[in-house]
Design a protein around this motif. Structure first.
Motif, mmCIF file in Angstrom:
data_model
loop_
_atom_site.group_PDB
_atom_site.id
_atom_site.type_symbol
_atom_site.label_atom_id
_atom_site.label_comp_id
_atom_site.label_asym_id
_atom_site.label_seq_id
_atom_site.Cartn_x
_atom_site.Cartn_y
_atom_site.Cartn_z
ATOM 1 N N ASP A 186 -44.022 41.770 90.758
ATOM 2 C CA ASP A 186 -45.441 41.952 90.477
ATOM 3 C C ASP A 186 -45.866 41.582 89.045
ATOM 4 O O ASP A 186 -46.840 40.863 88.832
ATOM 5 C CB ASP A 186 -45.682 43.458 90.635
ATOM 6 N N GLY A 187 -45.118 42.092 88.074
ATOM 7 C CA GLY A 187 -45.433 41.847 86.662
ATOM 8 C C GLY A 187 -45.338 40.362 86.342
ATOM 9 O O GLY A 187 -46.236 39.790 85.702
ATOM 10 N N SER A 188 -44.280 39.735 86.811
ATOM 11 C CA SER A 188 -44.098 38.303 86.565
ATOM 12 C C SER A 188 -45.260 37.509 87.158
ATOM 13 O O SER A 188 -45.703 36.516 86.582
ATOM 14 C CB SER A 188 -42.780 37.835 87.188
ATOM 15 N N PHE A 189 -45.763 37.967 88.296
ATOM 16 C CA PHE A 189 -46.890 37.265 88.936
ATOM 17 C C PHE A 189 -48.177 37.436 88.123
ATOM 18 O O PHE A 189 -49.010 36.538 88.074
ATOM 19 C CB PHE A 189 -47.104 37.771 90.357
ATOM 20 N N ARG A 190 -48.337 38.593 87.492
ATOM 21 C CA ARG A 190 -49.519 38.783 86.630
ATOM 22 C C ARG A 190 -49.489 37.772 85.490
ATOM 23 O O ARG A 190 -50.509 37.160 85.146
ATOM 24 C CB ARG A 190 -49.545 40.205 86.051
ATOM 25 N N GLY A 191 -48.322 37.600 84.913
ATOM 26 C CA GLY A 191 -48.171 36.614 83.840
ATOM 27 C C GLY A 191 -48.500 35.209 84.338
ATOM 28 O O GLY A 191 -49.208 34.447 83.675
ATOM 29 N N ALA A 192 -48.014 34.867 85.521
ATOM 30 C CA ALA A 192 -48.249 33.533 86.092
ATOM 31 C C ALA A 192 -49.740 33.309 86.349
ATOM 32 O O ALA A 192 -50.279 32.238 86.055
ATOM 33 C CB ALA A 192 -47.458 33.388 87.397
ATOM 34 N N LEU A 193 -50.398 34.343 86.853
ATOM 35 C CA LEU A 193 -51.839 34.217 87.149
ATOM 36 C C LEU A 193 -52.636 34.003 85.869
ATOM 37 O O LEU A 193 -53.580 33.200 85.842
ATOM 38 C CB LEU A 193 -52.340 35.493 87.825
ATOM 39 N N GLU A 194 -52.237 34.715 84.828
ATOM 40 C CA GLU A 194 -52.954 34.553 83.548
ATOM 41 C C GLU A 194 -52.786 33.132 83.022
ATOM 42 O O GLU A 194 -53.743 32.519 82.543
ATOM 43 C CB GLU A 194 -52.469 35.595 82.533
ATOM 44 N N LEU A 195 -51.597 32.605 83.166
ATOM 45 C CA LEU A 195 -51.341 31.226 82.751
ATOM 46 C C LEU A 195 -52.221 30.253 83.550
ATOM 47 O O LEU A 195 -52.749 29.274 83.009
ATOM 48 C CB LEU A 195 -49.859 30.922 83.017
ATOM 49 N N ALA A 196 -52.382 30.553 84.821
ATOM 50 C CA ALA A 196 -53.202 29.690 85.689
ATOM 51 C C ALA A 196 -54.682 29.815 85.342
ATOM 52 O O ALA A 196 -55.383 28.808 85.181
ATOM 53 C CB ALA A 196 -52.970 30.080 87.151
ATOM 54 N N GLU A 197 -55.140 31.050 85.196
ATOM 55 C CA GLU A 197 -56.575 31.268 84.969
ATOM 56 C C GLU A 197 -57.003 30.835 83.567
ATOM 57 O O GLU A 197 -58.070 30.247 83.391
ATOM 58 C CB GLU A 197 -56.918 32.748 85.199
ATOM 59 N N GLU A 198 -56.157 31.095 82.580
ATOM 60 C CA GLU A 198 -56.540 30.783 81.194
ATOM 61 C C GLU A 198 -56.322 29.312 80.833
ATOM 62 O O GLU A 198 -57.053 28.757 80.019
ATOM 63 C CB GLU A 198 -55.731 31.656 80.224
ATOM 64 N N HIS A 199 -55.293 28.696 81.456
ATOM 65 C CA HIS A 199 -54.922 27.350 80.994
ATOM 66 C C HIS A 199 -54.769 26.331 82.119
ATOM 67 O O HIS A 199 -54.287 25.213 81.868
ATOM 68 C CB HIS A 199 -53.618 27.426 80.180
ATOM 69 N N GLY A 200 -55.137 26.713 83.325
ATOM 70 C CA GLY A 200 -55.116 25.759 84.435
ATOM 71 C C GLY A 200 -53.732 25.296 84.852
ATOM 72 O O GLY A 200 -53.587 24.236 85.470
ATOM 73 N N VAL A 201 -52.691 26.082 84.519
ATOM 74 C CA VAL A 201 -51.339 25.688 84.939
ATOM 75 C C VAL A 201 -51.226 25.896 86.464
ATOM 76 O O VAL A 201 -51.671 26.913 86.991
ATOM 77 C CB VAL A 201 -50.261 26.528 84.206
ATOM 78 N N ALA A 202 -50.642 24.915 87.146
ATOM 79 C CA ALA A 202 -50.433 25.030 88.597
ATOM 80 C C ALA A 202 -49.213 25.906 88.834
ATOM 81 O O ALA A 202 -48.100 25.525 88.461
ATOM 82 C CB ALA A 202 -50.211 23.652 89.198
ATOM 83 N N VAL A 203 -49.417 27.100 89.389
ATOM 84 C CA VAL A 203 -48.286 28.023 89.554
ATOM 85 C C VAL A 203 -48.062 28.370 91.025
ATOM 86 O O VAL A 203 -48.968 28.275 91.858
ATOM 87 C CB VAL A 203 -48.494 29.352 88.765
ATOM 88 N N CYS A 204 -46.850 28.764 91.317
ATOM 89 C CA CYS A 204 -46.529 29.353 92.628
ATOM 90 C C CYS A 204 -45.476 30.438 92.384
ATOM 91 O O CYS A 204 -44.564 30.252 91.571
ATOM 92 C CB CYS A 204 -45.994 28.306 93.596
ATOM 93 N N GLY A 205 -45.618 31.579 93.041
ATOM 94 C CA GLY A 205 -44.666 32.680 92.872
ATOM 95 C C GLY A 205 -43.726 32.781 94.070
ATOM 96 O O GLY A 205 -44.081 32.395 95.183
ATOM 97 N N ILE A 206 -42.526 33.282 93.801
ATOM 98 C CA ILE A 206 -41.586 33.646 94.877
ATOM 99 C C ILE A 206 -41.163 35.084 94.606
ATOM 100 O O ILE A 206 -40.675 35.388 93.499
ATOM 101 C CB ILE A 206 -40.356 32.715 94.901
ATOM 102 N N PRO A 207 -41.368 35.995 95.564
ATOM 103 C CA PRO A 207 -41.043 37.396 95.296
ATOM 104 C C PRO A 207 -39.532 37.648 95.232
ATOM 105 O O PRO A 207 -38.825 37.457 96.211
ATOM 106 C CB PRO A 207 -41.677 38.139 96.479
ATOM 107 N N GLY A 208 -39.062 38.046 94.066
ATOM 108 C CA GLY A 208 -37.641 38.334 93.876
ATOM 109 C C GLY A 208 -37.487 39.670 93.182
ATOM 110 O O GLY A 208 -37.767 39.783 91.990
ATOM 111 N N THR A 209 -37.129 40.678 93.916
ATOM 112 C CA THR A 209 -36.849 42.011 93.361
ATOM 113 C C THR A 209 -36.145 42.821 94.438
ATOM 114 O O THR A 209 -36.541 42.767 95.609
ATOM 115 C CB THR A 209 -38.121 42.755 92.904
ATOM 116 N N ILE A 210 -35.111 43.563 94.043
ATOM 117 C CA ILE A 210 -34.349 44.302 95.057
ATOM 118 C C ILE A 210 -35.172 45.421 95.678
ATOM 119 O O ILE A 210 -34.819 45.927 96.739
ATOM 120 C CB ILE A 210 -33.020 44.865 94.494
ATOM 121 N N ASP A 211 -36.273 45.811 95.034
ATOM 122 C CA ASP A 211 -37.030 46.995 95.481
ATOM 123 C C ASP A 211 -37.936 46.770 96.692
ATOM 124 O O ASP A 211 -38.483 47.722 97.242
ATOM 125 C CB ASP A 211 -37.885 47.541 94.335
#
Ligand code: ADP
Length: 323
Positions: free
Chosen positions: A103-128
């Motif tokens: 979740d946290g990593s995805f927040r960072g990715a979204l901010e990068l996308a929204e603030e700077h137009g970086v094309a991002v895609c997330g893959i959920p990786g966490t044992i929880d």
């Protein structure tokens, strides 16, 4: 898009390497170069990356952890630091980014996308398994299998000596590992953060079970259970009844190890879908699993929701069959 980056962020999880491999090899089919950033967002900020070709991801599908390293990067919460990272990406000709994390990593990715137009895609990786919008996250199945095997081993001594075990598994806010492990290992009790069974209720159940002739019990406790993890629960129960017990904390063993077939398959299918989404110009998504199929979900929706509620029907089932 000719060049993309990949990074692993937050807690490591078995299956991350299988995802990196799938990303690199799928990208190769699209004639896209891939670079791997080191240690999560720290590598992005410092411009620390290495080229990943088909050979560099050979012989990693079976390895736990992450070949890229991971970290928690406090600096990345700062907008000026994210701006610097985005500038570095542009200067290096890196147009897209796959972020493997929670979740946290995805927040960072979204901010990068929204603030700077970086094309991002997330893959959920966490044992929880605590990410909304996907049924499974990389590493969950492996962690459950690791915990289950540890309990199978404890059962031998438990049954031989008549000792009861309180086994603590990972999960500060999510009881998913405890729930699935409890069900798979035939536990007599499962305590998770999402519910609050008072120790007196557990003690009564154990007492009834002893009355029916059961010699030993395994109780699985999430580390985040409000009674204070396995030590807290065990001591509270021991104050209420006469019971011989040991506490075993499985800890970080659950994070490591070779990923199960299921985790490798999820990783592979999600990695392929993430690259295909970037190639198709579908940005800002998470490649997760729904109905056991790789599926894209908007990252904005993922971070806007709390992870799915605990599967209490599984908890009831585990207790019904506890004997
Ligand atoms: P996870 O991805 O497993 O949920 P964390 O919540 O620790 O793990 O997040 C991993 C990293 O992602 C953080 O150390 C930070 O670098 C980045 N990150 C998390 N939340 C944000 C946020 N709101 N803004 C920017 N970056 C973030």
């Amino acid at each position: 898009m000719q060049r993309i980056g990949v990074l692993t962020s937050g807690g490591d999880a078995p299956g991350m390497n299988a995802a990196i491999r799938a990303i690199v090899r799928r990208a190769w089919h699209h004639d896209i170069e891939v670079v791997g950033y080191e240690d999560g967002y720290s590598g992005l900020v410092e411009g620390a990356y290495r080229e990943l070709d088909n050979r560099s991801v050979g012989n990693v599908i079976q390895r736990g952890g992450t070949i890229l390293g991971t970290s928690r990067c406090a600096e990345f919460y700062r907008p000026d630091v994210r701006a610097l990272a985005a500038q570095r990406m542009v200067a290096d000709g890196i147009k897209g980014l796959v972020v493997i994390g929670g979740d946290g990593s995805f927040r960072g990715a979204l901010e990068l996308a929204e603030e700077h137009g970086v094309a991002v895609c997330g893959i959920p990786g966490t044992i929880d398994n605590d990410v909304w919008g996907t049924e499974e996250t990389l590493g969950f199945d492996t962690a459950v299998n690791t915990a289950m095997q540890a309990i199978d081993a404890l059962r031998d001594t438990s049954e031989s000596t008549g000792t009861n075990f309180f086994v603590e598994v990972m999960g500060r806010t999510s009881g998913a590992i405890a729930l699935y492990t409890g069900l798979a290992a035939g536990a007599a009790g499962v305590l998770i953060p999402e519910t609050s069974e008072p120790p007196i209720e557990l003690a009564k159940r154990l007492q009834r079970s002893i009355g029916r002739g059961k010699r030993s019990h395994i109780v699985v406790v999430s580390e985040g259970d409000e009674a204070g993890g396995a030590f807290g629960v065990a001591h509270q129960v021991a104050e209420l009844m006469d019971i011989e017990f040991r506490v075993t904390v499985l800890g970080h063993t659950q994070r490591g190890g070779s990923p199960t077939a299921r985790d490798r398959i999820i990783a592979t299918e999600s990695g392929v879908l993430a690259v295909d989404a970037l190639v198709a110009g579908t940005y800002g998504m998470m490649a997760g699993m729904q109905h056991r199929e790789p599926t894209l979900v908007p990252l904005a929706d993922v971070v806007a929701h709390r992870h799915s509620e605990a599967e209490l029907d599984k908890l009831r089932l585990a207790m019904e069959l506890a004997g």
